[in-house]
Design a protein around this motif. Structure first.
Motif, PDB file in Angstrom:
ATOM      1  N   ARG A  89      19.122  17.527  26.469  1.00 53.82           N
ATOM      2  CA  ARG A  89      17.904  17.076  27.140  1.00 53.82           C
ATOM      3  C   ARG A  89      18.160  16.601  28.569  1.00 53.82           C
ATOM      4  O   ARG A  89      17.313  16.756  29.449  1.00 53.82           O
ATOM      5  N   LEU A  90      19.330  16.018  28.786  1.00 56.21           N
ATOM      6  CA  LEU A  90      19.652  15.494  30.111  1.00 56.21           C
ATOM      7  C   LEU A  90      21.152  15.583  30.322  1.00 56.21           C
ATOM      8  O   LEU A  90      21.929  15.059  29.522  1.00 56.21           O
ATOM      9  N   SER A 144      10.678  11.533  23.529  1.00 53.25           N
ATOM     10  CA  SER A 144      11.643  10.443  23.406  1.00 53.25           C
ATOM     11  C   SER A 144      11.455   9.452  24.545  1.00 53.25           C
ATOM     12  O   SER A 144      11.260   9.844  25.695  1.00 53.25           O
ATOM     13  N   ASP A 145      11.532   8.174  24.211  1.00 54.14           N
ATOM     14  CA  ASP A 145      11.401   7.132  25.218  1.00 54.14           C
ATOM     15  C   ASP A 145      12.570   7.188  26.194  1.00 54.14           C
ATOM     16  O   ASP A 145      13.718   7.436  25.806  1.00 54.14           O
ATOM     17  N   ASN A 146      12.252   6.950  27.470  1.00 54.04           N
ATOM     18  CA  ASN A 146      13.262   6.826  28.521  1.00 54.04           C
ATOM     19  C   ASN A 146      14.063   8.102  28.764  1.00 54.04           C
ATOM     20  O   ASN A 146      15.208   8.047  29.240  1.00 54.04           O
ATOM     21  N   LEU A 147      13.451   9.253  28.435  1.00 50.49           N
ATOM     22  CA  LEU A 147      14.055  10.543  28.725  1.00 50.49           C
ATOM     23  C   LEU A 147      13.025  11.429  29.408  1.00 50.49           C
ATOM     24  O   LEU A 147      11.818  11.266  29.201  1.00 50.49           O
ATOM     25  N   PRO A 148      13.465  12.402  30.216  1.00 49.24           N
ATOM     26  CA  PRO A 148      12.515  13.286  30.886  1.00 49.24           C
ATOM     27  C   PRO A 148      11.762  14.153  29.889  1.00 49.24           C
ATOM     28  O   PRO A 148      12.310  14.518  28.831  1.00 49.24           O
ATOM     29  N   PRO A 149      10.505  14.509  30.181  1.00 56.86           N
ATOM     30  CA  PRO A 149       9.727  15.337  29.266  1.00 56.86           C
ATOM     31  C   PRO A 149      10.281  16.742  29.113  1.00 56.86           C
ATOM     32  O   PRO A 149      10.113  17.371  28.075  1.00 56.86           O
ATOM     33  N   VAL A 240      14.881   8.558  38.489  1.00 52.54           N
ATOM     34  CA  VAL A 240      14.456   9.749  39.242  1.00 52.54           C
ATOM     35  C   VAL A 240      14.296  10.948  38.319  1.00 52.54           C
ATOM     36  O   VAL A 240      13.263  11.629  38.324  1.00 52.54           O
ATOM     37  N   VAL A 241      15.312  11.242  37.503  1.00 51.67           N
ATOM     38  CA  VAL A 241      15.228  12.436  36.652  1.00 51.67           C
ATOM     39  C   VAL A 241      14.137  12.282  35.593  1.00 51.67           C
ATOM     40  O   VAL A 241      13.572  13.282  35.127  1.00 51.67           O
ATOM     41  N   ASN A 242      13.825  11.044  35.230  1.00 49.19           N
ATOM     42  CA  ASN A 242      12.784  10.822  34.225  1.00 49.19           C
ATOM     43  C   ASN A 242      11.379  10.986  34.780  1.00 49.19           C
ATOM     44  O   ASN A 242      10.434  11.230  34.012  1.00 49.19           O
ATOM     45  N   THR A 243      11.206  10.828  36.089  1.00 45.80           N
ATOM     46  CA  THR A 243       9.857  10.753  36.649  1.00 45.80           C
ATOM     47  C   THR A 243       9.484  11.881  37.601  1.00 45.80           C
ATOM     48  O   THR A 243       8.294  12.090  37.848  1.00 45.80           O
TER      49      THR A 243
END
Length: 269
Positions: A89-90, A144-149, A240-243
């Motif tokens: 995911r990241l 998932s919370d606190n992860l990028p979509p 940054v990567v999350n938003t």
């Protein structure tokens, strides 16, 4: 629903170590960290003082200048997290080295070659071997919370990698290697658009000047408010990567979440 797992490579010190710690603290997903050697020491440093489930964390051997180790690490991850049930995911692909070169006469061939191997070919080879573990278009991602979509491959760049913003010169091989990273991020993202659609993307990141061994020669000349701790940098980069979202794919973003146009549109001219 496909379950997420996370990658930080390398994570033996500096920003990488703090990124691994931050992800363990703020998410519930498994975290894979990598190091060239001293895997036990790296694991201890990352886990030090953290109240987390150690079963969701593992350190694998990986040297970005040795493709065999990258392939083995990728294969190990695929065994731990089969793509039938899990997807990367990241991934922070952030190898880096700096040999200061204030004049052309200070360039040493072997140092410059090492710079390109680690700073440019490193993230390119990581992208080659780990991009296949990102979700394809048809995969339903587990929110998932606190992860990028969407899944993100994040490559480490630097503002000095901008071509159009280069007013001072110097740092010849380092500048060129970071300009290459921006080009790699764009090309990898085009590949991911074809393979993953909206489920996966690539971007490059500018962390600012962070108080690590890499930037030690420049601590004294950097204003205190512009010299960031590794903890601050890790938090900002994850944010940054999350938003940023899919509109930010293939581009370079700084630690404040601002698109660095000098490394994007103007940088390619």
């Amino acid at each position: 629903m496909s379950k997420p797992w996370l990658l930080v490579s390398p994570a033996s010190r500096g920003i990488g170590l703090q990124l691994a710690r931050h992800l363990l603290k703020t998410t519930d997903a498994p975290v894979i960290a990598t190091a060239r050697n001293d895997l036990g020491d790296t694991s201890e440093q990352i886990l030090d003082g953290l109240d987390v489930d150690k079963q969701r964390f593992k350190v694998l051997e990986l040297d970005v200048t040795d493709e065999d180790t990258i392939a083995r690490a990728s294969s190990h991850c695929n065994q731990l997290f089969p793509t039938s049930t899990h997807h990367l995911r990241l991934a922070f692909c952030i190898p880096g080295i700096l040999h200061p070169e204030k004049s052309l006469q200070q360039i040493e061939y072997n140092n410059a070659l090492s710079t390109f191997k680690i700073n440019a070919l490193g993230p390119l080879m990581l992208s080659k071997h780990f991009s296949g573990l990102l979700p394809r278009k048809s995969v339903q991602l587990d929110p998932s919370d606190n992860l990028p979509p969407s899944a993100v491959l994040a490559l480490m760049s630097a503002r000095v990698g901008s071509i159009s913003d280069n007013k001072l010169g110097g740092w010849y091989s380092y500048r060129a290697s970071k300009a290459a990273v921006n080009s790699i991020a764009k090309s990898v993202d085009i590949y991911l658009q074809q393979r993953c659609g909206e489920k996966g993307m690539c971007m490059s990141l500018h962390p600012g000047t962070v108080k690590t061994g890499l930037s030690e020669d420049f601590w004294g000349s950097t204003p205190k408010e512009k010299l960031f701790s590794v903890e601050f940098s890790a938090e900002k980069l994850v944010n940054v990567v999350n938003t940023v979202g899919l509109g930010g794919r293939g581009k370079c973003w700084d630690w404040e979440g601002e698109r660095d146009s000098t490394m994007n549109d103007q940088g390619w001219r």
